[in-house]
Scaffold this active site. Structure first.
Site, PDB file in Angstrom:
ATOM      1  CB  SER A 139       4.274 -10.590  15.098  1.00  0.00           C
ATOM      2  OG  SER A 139       5.229 -10.850  16.095  1.00  0.00           O
TER       3      SER A 139
ATOM      4  CE1 TYR B  27       7.672 -11.816  11.447  1.00  0.00           C
ATOM      5  CE2 TYR B  27       7.929 -11.459  13.805  1.00  0.00           C
ATOM      6  CZ  TYR B  27       7.249 -12.039  12.742  1.00  0.00           C
ATOM      7  OH  TYR B  27       6.160 -12.837  12.981  1.00  0.00           O
TER       8      TYR B  27
END
Ligand SMILES: NC(=O)c1ccc[n+]([C@@H]2O[C@H](COP(=O)([O-])OP(=O)(O)OC[C@H]3O[C@@H](n4cnc5c(N)ncnc54)[C@H](O)[C@@H]3O)[C@@H](O)[C@H]2O)c1
Length: 326
Positions: free
Chosen positions: A129, A154
């Site tokens: 990501s 995350y």
């Protein structure tokens, strides 16, 4: 080729499976169909995949070693892996941190172990990501930049996935490629992401929530461009020749940093309605701006995104209206 795709009922997984099936690949889809967002959307994507020849599906959790070992034993033809199953979303990681370690760290490790146990393994591709860049201010974000200051759990779990993959490439010579996706949007998109949230609120006559007074920029990437990148990368595993370790990480973005309010304006224009804005401060864990340097993936696999938001947003809104019958 026979490819095991995890997160197959998810947004990017669904589109990736469709593209692979269209070119005649055998696809083994895995997804636990969890309720992070409405599972009906996952079932609807899956129903379409299940109509295609070459697709088989297993409902399983990638963190469940025994279930995944069973799937591997029943599918000995698999040569390639695309690990997209993950707990996504920066904001949810503030509330449910263990969901992230379970799927993104333990689940990622289970997947690497499957690849390790498979002597036919050709390539292990996985989702990382843009959030690994944390609060980096040097733009555009380059894969050469330091990424050791995550600002959300995350991001930390996604970075951990990259590090674990590098380790397996080094120890077991498994070719791995990590893809740092930049804000993906498009038809069949996620209900927790901006495009969907904005469209839903505007149609319901509710205010849309805009963080940091709208002073944000995102490298919005259309899902079909993302899939072209995933498949291009899949076809080009790192050989390890000239590279110490057969492990790569690429940015995969649109290489245009768009102002959030321009994106909002397009959604309004496509829906023919003006939104009411509810401005809120920056959210913890969020970043102000993302912008992908895509030189490496352009050079190595010829990745060339072609969809500006002026083309992609209308496609998303068309799908949204059809799906919701509006
Ligand atoms: N969409 C984006 O903008 C974006 C940006 C950066 C990174 N990513 C990454 O790309 C990947 C795909 O994202 P997406 O947008 O398609 O999200 P998504 O939530 O739509 O898809 C993920 C799928 O994985 C499944 N899943 C989650 N945990 C699982 C587990 N433990 N076992 C089996 N299945 C599980 C979910 O049910 C879901 O269908 C994820 O790894 C995500 O972190 C996405």
């Amino acid at each position: 080729m026979s490819i095991l795709v995890t997160g197959a009922a998810g947004f990017i997984g669904y589109h990736t499976c469709l593209r692979l099936l269209a070119r005649g690949e055998q696809v083994v889809g895995v997804d636990n169909l969890n309720a992070y967002y409405d599972p009906a959307l996952k079932h609807a994507r899956l129903a379409q995949l299940q109509e295609k020849p070459g697709f088989s599906f297993f409902q399983a959790d990638i963190g469940d070693r025994a279930a995944m070992a069973d799937i591997a034993a029943n599918n000995p033809h698999v040569t390639d892996y695309i690990n997209l199953a993950a707990q996504a979303g920066v904001r949810h990681s503030l509330k449910q941190p263990h969901d992230y370690t379970h799927s993104n760290i333990e689940g990622h490790l289970v997947m690497l172990e499957l690849a390790r146990a498979n002597d036919k393994c050709r390539h292990f591709v996985y989702a990382s990501s843009s959030s690994v860049y944390g609060a980096n201010t040097k733009l555009p974000f380059s894969v050469e930049d330091r990424v050791d200051h995550p600002i959300s759990l995350y991001a930390a779990t996604k970075r951990a996935g990259e590090l674990m993959s590098h380790c397996y490439s080094h120890l077991y010579r498994i070719p791995t490629t990590g893809l740092r996706f930049f804000t993906v949007y498009g038809p069949w998109g996620r209900p927790d992401m901006a495009a969907y949230l904005f469209a839903k609120a505007i149609l319901a006559g509710e205010p849309i929530t805009i963080f940091n007074n709208g002073d944000m920029r995102r490298d919005f990437t259309f899902v079909e461009d993302i899939v072209s990148g995933i498949v291009g990368v899949l076809d080009n595993p790192p050989s390890g020749e000239g590279e110490a370790v057969p492990a790569r990480v690429y940015n995969i973005g649109n290489h245009r940093s768009e102002h959030l309010m321009d994106f909002v304006g397009l959604v309004e224009q496509c829906l023919g309605r003006k939104a009411e804005y509810r401005f809120l401060p920056m959210q913890p864990g969020d970043v102000k701006e993302t912008y992908a340097d895509i030189t490496a993936i352009q050079r190595d696999v010829g990745f060339a995104p072609t969809t500006p938001i002026s083309v992609g947003v209308p496609k998303f809104i068309d799908w949204f209206k059809t799906y919701h019958g509006v």
